[in-house]
Scaffold this active site. Structure first.
Site, PDB file in Angstrom:
ATOM      1  NE  ARG A 110      -1.283   2.457   2.996  1.00  0.00           N
ATOM      2  CZ  ARG A 110      -0.813   3.552   3.557  1.00  0.00           C
ATOM      3  NH1 ARG A 110      -0.716   4.690   2.861  1.00  0.00           N
ATOM      4  NH2 ARG A 110      -0.396   3.547   4.825  1.00  0.00           N
ATOM      5  CG  ASP A 111       3.300   4.320   2.933  1.00  0.00           C
ATOM      6  OD1 ASP A 111       2.934   5.240   2.183  1.00  0.00           O
ATOM      7  OD2 ASP A 111       4.031   4.508   3.912  1.00  0.00           O
ATOM      8  CG  ASN A 164       7.484   3.650   4.074  1.00  0.00           C
ATOM      9  OD1 ASN A 164       6.927   4.285   4.956  1.00  0.00           O
ATOM     10  ND2 ASN A 164       6.956   3.493   2.876  1.00  0.00           N
ATOM     11  CG  HIS A 192       8.651   8.084   5.472  1.00  0.00           C
ATOM     12  ND1 HIS A 192       8.187   8.297   4.190  1.00  0.00           N
ATOM     13  CD2 HIS A 192       7.640   7.432   6.107  1.00  0.00           C
ATOM     14  CE1 HIS A 192       6.967   7.803   4.060  1.00  0.00           C
ATOM     15  NE2 HIS A 192       6.614   7.274   5.218  1.00  0.00           N
ATOM     16  CG  HIS A 196       4.765   4.784   9.001  1.00  0.00           C
ATOM     17  ND1 HIS A 196       3.964   3.862   8.373  1.00  0.00           N
ATOM     18  CD2 HIS A 196       5.320   5.536   8.017  1.00  0.00           C
ATOM     19  CE1 HIS A 196       4.032   4.052   7.065  1.00  0.00           C
ATOM     20  NE2 HIS A 196       4.855   5.066   6.820  1.00  0.00           N
ATOM     21  CB  CYS A 256       3.605  11.032   1.577  1.00  0.00           C
ATOM     22  SG  CYS A 256       1.998  11.827   1.790  1.00  0.00           S
TER      23      CYS A 256
END
Length: 311
Positions: A26-27, A262, A222, A220, A253
Protein backbone atom coordinates in the site's frame (compact mmCIF):
# COMPACT_ATOMS: atom_id res chain seq x y z
CA UNK A 1 30.84 -18.20 -0.29
CA UNK A 2 27.92 -18.45 2.14
CA UNK A 3 25.59 -15.53 2.72
CA UNK A 4 26.60 -13.15 5.49
CA UNK A 5 24.57 -13.34 8.67
CA UNK A 6 24.53 -10.90 11.57
CA UNK A 7 26.30 -12.17 14.65
CA UNK A 8 23.56 -12.64 17.23
CA UNK A 9 24.17 -10.69 20.42
CA UNK A 10 20.94 -10.58 22.43
CA UNK A 11 20.01 -7.14 23.68
CA UNK A 12 18.04 -7.27 26.96
CA UNK A 13 16.88 -3.68 26.43
CA UNK A 14 14.72 -4.69 23.46
CA UNK A 15 11.42 -6.60 23.32
CA UNK A 16 11.77 -10.35 22.84
CA UNK A 17 9.48 -10.21 19.80
CA UNK A 18 8.51 -7.46 17.37
CA UNK A 19 5.60 -7.43 14.93
CA UNK A 20 6.63 -6.10 11.54
CA UNK A 21 3.64 -4.30 10.03
CA UNK A 22 4.40 -4.54 6.31
CA UNK A 23 3.15 -1.51 4.35
CA UNK A 24 4.89 -2.11 1.02
CA UNK A 25 1.87 -3.12 -1.08
CA UNK A 26 0.00 0.00 0.00
CA UNK A 27 2.37 2.73 1.18
CA UNK A 28 5.20 1.48 -0.98
CA UNK A 29 3.38 1.21 -4.29
CA UNK A 30 1.13 4.27 -3.91
CA UNK A 31 4.07 6.52 -4.68
CA UNK A 32 5.15 4.78 -7.88
CA UNK A 33 4.98 6.88 -11.04
CA UNK A 34 3.82 3.89 -13.08
CA UNK A 35 0.85 1.70 -12.22
CA UNK A 36 1.88 -1.77 -11.11
CA UNK A 37 -0.28 -4.56 -12.60
CA UNK A 38 -2.79 -6.09 -10.21
CA UNK A 39 -1.32 -9.54 -10.75
CA UNK A 40 2.11 -8.29 -9.63
CA UNK A 41 0.59 -6.73 -6.51
CA UNK A 42 -1.14 -10.00 -5.65
CA UNK A 43 2.10 -11.93 -6.13
CA UNK A 44 3.88 -9.42 -3.89
CA UNK A 45 1.38 -9.94 -1.08
CA UNK A 46 1.64 -13.72 -1.41
CA UNK A 47 5.44 -13.60 -1.34
CA UNK A 48 5.49 -11.33 1.70
CA UNK A 49 3.14 -13.60 3.62
CA UNK A 50 5.20 -16.64 2.62
CA UNK A 51 8.30 -14.87 3.95
CA UNK A 52 6.69 -14.77 7.41
CA UNK A 53 5.14 -11.30 7.45
CA UNK A 54 1.88 -11.97 9.26
CA UNK A 55 0.53 -8.43 8.95
CA UNK A 56 0.48 -7.00 5.43
CA UNK A 57 -1.42 -3.83 4.54
CA UNK A 58 -2.65 -4.69 1.07
CA UNK A 59 -4.19 -1.59 -0.51
CA UNK A 60 -6.27 1.53 -0.09
CA UNK A 61 -9.91 2.27 -0.90
CA UNK A 62 -9.32 5.92 -1.67
CA UNK A 63 -10.90 7.59 -4.68
CA UNK A 64 -8.97 6.60 -7.83
CA UNK A 65 -8.44 10.28 -8.68
CA UNK A 66 -6.46 10.71 -5.45
CA UNK A 67 -4.19 7.67 -5.72
CA UNK A 68 -4.59 6.12 -9.18
CA UNK A 69 -1.87 3.56 -8.41
CA UNK A 70 -4.29 1.81 -6.04
CA UNK A 71 -7.46 2.13 -8.10
CA UNK A 72 -7.61 -1.65 -8.41
CA UNK A 73 -8.22 -2.29 -4.69
CA UNK A 74 -11.36 -4.40 -5.13
CA UNK A 75 -9.84 -6.35 -8.02
CA UNK A 76 -6.72 -7.05 -5.98
CA UNK A 77 -8.71 -8.46 -3.07
CA UNK A 78 -10.79 -10.56 -5.45
CA UNK A 79 -7.58 -11.95 -6.91
CA UNK A 80 -6.13 -12.69 -3.48
CA UNK A 81 -9.29 -14.31 -2.12
CA UNK A 82 -8.96 -15.39 1.49
CA UNK A 83 -5.24 -14.50 1.43
CA UNK A 84 -6.17 -10.82 1.22
CA UNK A 85 -8.78 -10.73 3.96
CA UNK A 86 -8.96 -11.00 7.72
CA UNK A 87 -7.60 -9.01 10.68
CA UNK A 88 -4.00 -9.34 9.42
CA UNK A 89 -4.72 -7.76 6.02
CA UNK A 90 -5.66 -4.14 6.74
CA UNK A 91 -6.70 -1.70 4.03
CA UNK A 92 -6.72 2.08 4.20
CA UNK A 93 -10.11 3.82 4.08
CA UNK A 94 -10.46 7.61 3.88
CA UNK A 95 -14.16 8.00 4.63
CA UNK A 96 -17.51 6.21 4.89
CA UNK A 97 -17.68 5.59 1.16
CA UNK A 98 -14.24 4.00 1.24
CA UNK A 99 -15.36 1.83 4.15
CA UNK A 100 -18.46 0.78 2.19
CA UNK A 101 -16.27 -0.39 -0.68
CA UNK A 102 -13.91 -2.17 1.69
CA UNK A 103 -16.77 -3.98 3.41
CA UNK A 104 -18.13 -5.04 0.03
CA UNK A 105 -14.75 -6.70 -0.54
CA UNK A 106 -14.98 -8.56 2.76
CA UNK A 107 -12.06 -6.99 4.62
CA UNK A 108 -11.35 -7.76 8.26
CA UNK A 109 -9.30 -4.70 9.23
CA UNK A 110 -9.11 -1.05 8.20
CA UNK A 111 -6.90 1.95 8.84
CA UNK A 112 -7.78 5.64 8.87
CA UNK A 113 -5.21 8.31 8.09
CA UNK A 114 -5.17 11.51 10.11
CA UNK A 115 -2.68 14.33 10.57
CA UNK A 116 -0.98 16.17 13.40
CA UNK A 117 -1.03 19.44 11.44
CA UNK A 118 -3.77 21.56 9.97
CA UNK A 119 -1.99 22.20 6.69
CA UNK A 120 -1.34 18.57 5.85
CA UNK A 121 -4.86 17.60 6.90
CA UNK A 122 -6.22 20.06 4.33
CA UNK A 123 -3.81 18.93 1.62
CA UNK A 124 -4.28 15.22 2.23
CA UNK A 125 -7.92 15.05 3.33
CA UNK A 126 -9.38 18.27 1.98
CA UNK A 127 -10.48 19.39 5.46
CA UNK A 128 -9.04 20.61 8.75
CA UNK A 129 -8.19 18.62 11.85
CA UNK A 130 -11.55 18.95 13.59
CA UNK A 131 -13.44 18.24 10.35
CA UNK A 132 -11.32 15.16 9.65
CA UNK A 133 -12.02 13.72 13.09
CA UNK A 134 -15.72 14.26 12.49
CA UNK A 135 -15.36 12.48 9.13
CA UNK A 136 -13.60 9.50 10.72
CA UNK A 137 -16.02 9.10 13.66
CA UNK A 138 -18.74 7.22 11.72
CA UNK A 139 -16.05 5.20 9.90
CA UNK A 140 -14.61 3.86 13.14
CA UNK A 141 -18.04 3.36 14.71
CA UNK A 142 -19.32 1.30 11.80
CA UNK A 143 -16.09 -0.62 11.38
CA UNK A 144 -16.16 -1.60 15.05
CA UNK A 145 -19.83 -2.56 14.75
CA UNK A 146 -18.92 -4.83 11.84
CA UNK A 147 -16.26 -6.52 13.98
CA UNK A 148 -13.27 -5.01 12.17
CA UNK A 149 -9.90 -4.21 13.71
CA UNK A 150 -9.16 -0.49 13.31
CA UNK A 151 -5.85 1.35 13.15
CA UNK A 152 -5.29 5.11 13.24
CA UNK A 153 -2.37 6.61 11.36
CA UNK A 154 -1.27 10.10 12.35
CA UNK A 155 1.13 11.74 9.92
CA UNK A 156 3.54 14.67 10.38
CA UNK A 157 4.20 13.72 14.01
CA UNK A 158 7.83 14.88 13.91
CA UNK A 159 7.77 17.76 11.46
CA UNK A 160 5.77 19.26 8.61
CA UNK A 161 7.20 20.68 5.33
CA UNK A 162 4.76 23.62 5.47
CA UNK A 163 4.48 24.29 9.21
CA UNK A 164 7.96 23.24 10.32
CA UNK A 165 8.47 21.71 13.80
CA UNK A 166 5.30 20.28 15.30
CA UNK A 167 4.89 20.75 19.08
CA UNK A 168 4.64 17.46 20.96
CA UNK A 169 1.41 18.49 22.79
CA UNK A 170 -0.19 19.19 19.40
CA UNK A 171 0.75 15.71 18.19
CA UNK A 172 -0.58 14.08 21.35
CA UNK A 173 -3.86 15.97 21.00
CA UNK A 174 -4.30 14.77 17.41
CA UNK A 175 -3.51 11.19 18.42
CA UNK A 176 -5.93 11.25 21.34
CA UNK A 177 -8.75 12.55 19.19
CA UNK A 178 -8.46 9.59 16.84
CA UNK A 179 -7.86 6.98 19.52
CA UNK A 180 -10.85 8.28 21.46
CA UNK A 181 -13.00 7.27 18.49
CA UNK A 182 -12.30 3.65 19.40
CA UNK A 183 -9.28 2.65 17.31
CA UNK A 184 -7.33 -0.38 18.47
CA UNK A 185 -3.87 0.81 17.47
CA UNK A 186 -2.07 4.08 16.75
CA UNK A 187 0.71 4.47 14.20
CA UNK A 188 2.78 7.62 14.64
CA UNK A 189 4.35 8.74 11.40
CA UNK A 190 7.53 10.65 10.65
CA UNK A 191 6.25 11.47 7.18
CA UNK A 192 9.24 13.53 6.05
CA UNK A 193 11.88 11.70 8.04
CA UNK A 194 13.12 14.54 10.23
CA UNK A 195 12.68 12.84 13.61
CA UNK A 196 15.58 12.09 15.92
CA UNK A 197 16.07 9.70 18.82
CA UNK A 198 15.43 12.24 21.58
CA UNK A 199 12.29 13.42 19.83
CA UNK A 200 11.02 9.83 19.65
CA UNK A 201 11.53 9.31 23.39
CA UNK A 202 9.80 12.58 24.23
CA UNK A 203 6.76 11.89 22.08
CA UNK A 204 6.31 8.35 23.38
CA UNK A 205 6.62 9.61 26.96
CA UNK A 206 3.97 12.25 26.27
CA UNK A 207 1.64 9.72 24.65
CA UNK A 208 2.03 7.43 27.64
CA UNK A 209 1.20 10.27 30.01
CA UNK A 210 -1.94 10.89 27.95
CA UNK A 211 -3.06 7.28 28.35
CA UNK A 212 -1.75 5.87 25.06
CA UNK A 213 0.89 3.39 26.17
CA UNK A 214 3.50 1.71 23.94
CA UNK A 215 1.44 -1.48 23.79
CA UNK A 216 -1.07 0.43 21.61
CA UNK A 217 1.48 2.22 19.43
CA UNK A 218 3.21 1.36 16.19
CA UNK A 219 5.97 3.52 14.68
CA UNK A 220 6.28 4.54 11.04
CA UNK A 221 9.57 6.19 10.11
CA UNK A 222 10.73 7.45 6.74
CA UNK A 223 14.44 7.43 5.98
CA UNK A 224 14.90 10.84 4.35
CA UNK A 225 17.83 11.73 6.63
CA UNK A 226 18.95 8.18 7.40
CA UNK A 227 17.29 8.19 10.83
CA UNK A 228 14.54 5.59 10.39
CA UNK A 229 16.35 2.61 11.89
CA UNK A 230 17.86 4.58 14.79
CA UNK A 231 14.47 6.06 15.61
CA UNK A 232 12.85 2.64 15.44
CA UNK A 233 15.33 1.15 17.88
CA UNK A 234 14.72 4.06 20.24
CA UNK A 235 10.98 3.34 20.14
CA UNK A 236 11.56 -0.36 20.83
CA UNK A 237 13.60 0.54 23.91
CA UNK A 238 10.56 2.50 25.10
CA UNK A 239 8.36 -0.60 24.87
CA UNK A 240 6.90 -0.33 21.36
CA UNK A 241 6.59 -3.75 19.68
CA UNK A 242 4.97 -2.88 16.33
CA UNK A 243 7.07 -1.38 13.53
CA UNK A 244 5.85 -0.29 10.11
CA UNK A 245 8.27 -1.14 7.31
CA UNK A 246 8.20 -1.51 3.55
CA UNK A 247 9.85 -4.33 1.62
CA UNK A 248 12.82 -2.94 -0.28
CA UNK A 249 12.41 0.49 1.34
CA UNK A 250 9.77 1.60 -1.15
CA UNK A 251 7.34 4.37 -0.42
CA UNK A 252 6.74 7.99 0.28
CA UNK A 253 3.71 10.22 0.29
CA UNK A 254 2.02 11.60 -2.86
CA UNK A 255 1.00 14.73 -0.93
CA UNK A 256 4.41 15.53 0.59
CA UNK A 257 7.24 15.57 -1.95
CA UNK A 258 9.89 15.68 0.75
CA UNK A 259 8.72 12.28 2.03
CA UNK A 260 11.07 9.61 0.71
CA UNK A 261 11.12 5.88 1.28
CA UNK A 262 9.98 3.99 4.33
CA UNK A 263 12.24 2.02 6.62
CA UNK A 264 13.23 -1.05 4.59
CA UNK A 265 11.83 -4.25 6.07
CA UNK A 266 15.08 -6.08 5.28
CA UNK A 267 17.19 -3.52 7.13
CA UNK A 268 14.89 -3.79 10.14
CA UNK A 269 14.90 -7.60 10.16
CA UNK A 270 18.70 -7.77 9.82
CA UNK A 271 19.09 -5.53 12.86
CA UNK A 272 16.53 -7.40 14.94
CA UNK A 273 17.97 -10.77 13.98
CA UNK A 274 21.36 -9.56 15.21
CA UNK A 275 19.82 -8.43 18.50
CA UNK A 276 18.13 -11.77 19.08
CA UNK A 277 14.64 -10.31 18.62
CA UNK A 278 12.09 -12.64 17.06
CA UNK A 279 10.12 -11.41 14.03
CA UNK A 280 9.14 -14.66 12.33
CA UNK A 281 10.48 -13.27 9.04
CA UNK A 282 12.68 -15.28 6.69
CA UNK A 283 15.26 -12.71 5.57
CA UNK A 284 16.40 -14.75 2.55
CA UNK A 285 12.85 -15.04 1.23
CA UNK A 286 12.25 -11.35 1.87
CA UNK A 287 15.40 -10.28 0.01
CA UNK A 288 14.41 -12.53 -2.89
CA UNK A 289 10.99 -10.89 -2.95
CA UNK A 290 12.38 -7.35 -2.98
CA UNK A 291 14.86 -8.28 -5.69
CA UNK A 292 12.01 -9.69 -7.75
CA UNK A 293 9.93 -6.55 -7.19
CA UNK A 294 12.83 -4.27 -8.10
CA UNK A 295 13.02 -6.10 -11.40
CA UNK A 296 9.34 -5.48 -12.02
CA UNK A 297 9.76 -1.80 -11.19
CA UNK A 298 12.85 -1.47 -13.33
CA UNK A 299 15.23 -0.10 -10.72
CA UNK A 300 17.37 -1.35 -7.82
CA UNK A 301 16.00 -1.59 -4.29
CA UNK A 302 16.89 1.30 -1.95
CA UNK A 303 17.44 -1.20 0.89
CA UNK A 304 21.10 -1.52 1.91
CA UNK A 305 20.55 -5.12 3.06
CA UNK A 306 18.92 -6.09 -0.23
CA UNK A 307 21.83 -4.51 -2.10
CA UNK A 308 24.37 -6.35 0.03
CA UNK A 309 22.73 -9.78 0.00
CA UNK A 310 21.47 -9.80 -3.57
CA UNK A 311 24.73 -8.52 -5.02
Amino acid sequence: MSRALPQVEPDPGLPSRVTVYEVGPRDGLQNESATVPTEVKAELVRRLVAAGLDTVETTSFVHPDWVPQLADAADLLDLLGDEGRGPRRPVLVPNVRGLDRALESGVGAVAIFGSATETFARKNLGRGLAESVAMFAPVVERARAEGLWVRAYVSMCFGDPWEGPVPVPQVVDACRRLMDLGCHQLSIGDTIGVGTVGHVHRLLDALGAAGIGPERVGVHFHDTYGQALANTMAALRDGVTVVDASAGGLGGCPYARSATGNLATEDLVWTLDGAGVETGVDLDALVETSTWLAGRLGRPSPSRVVTALAG
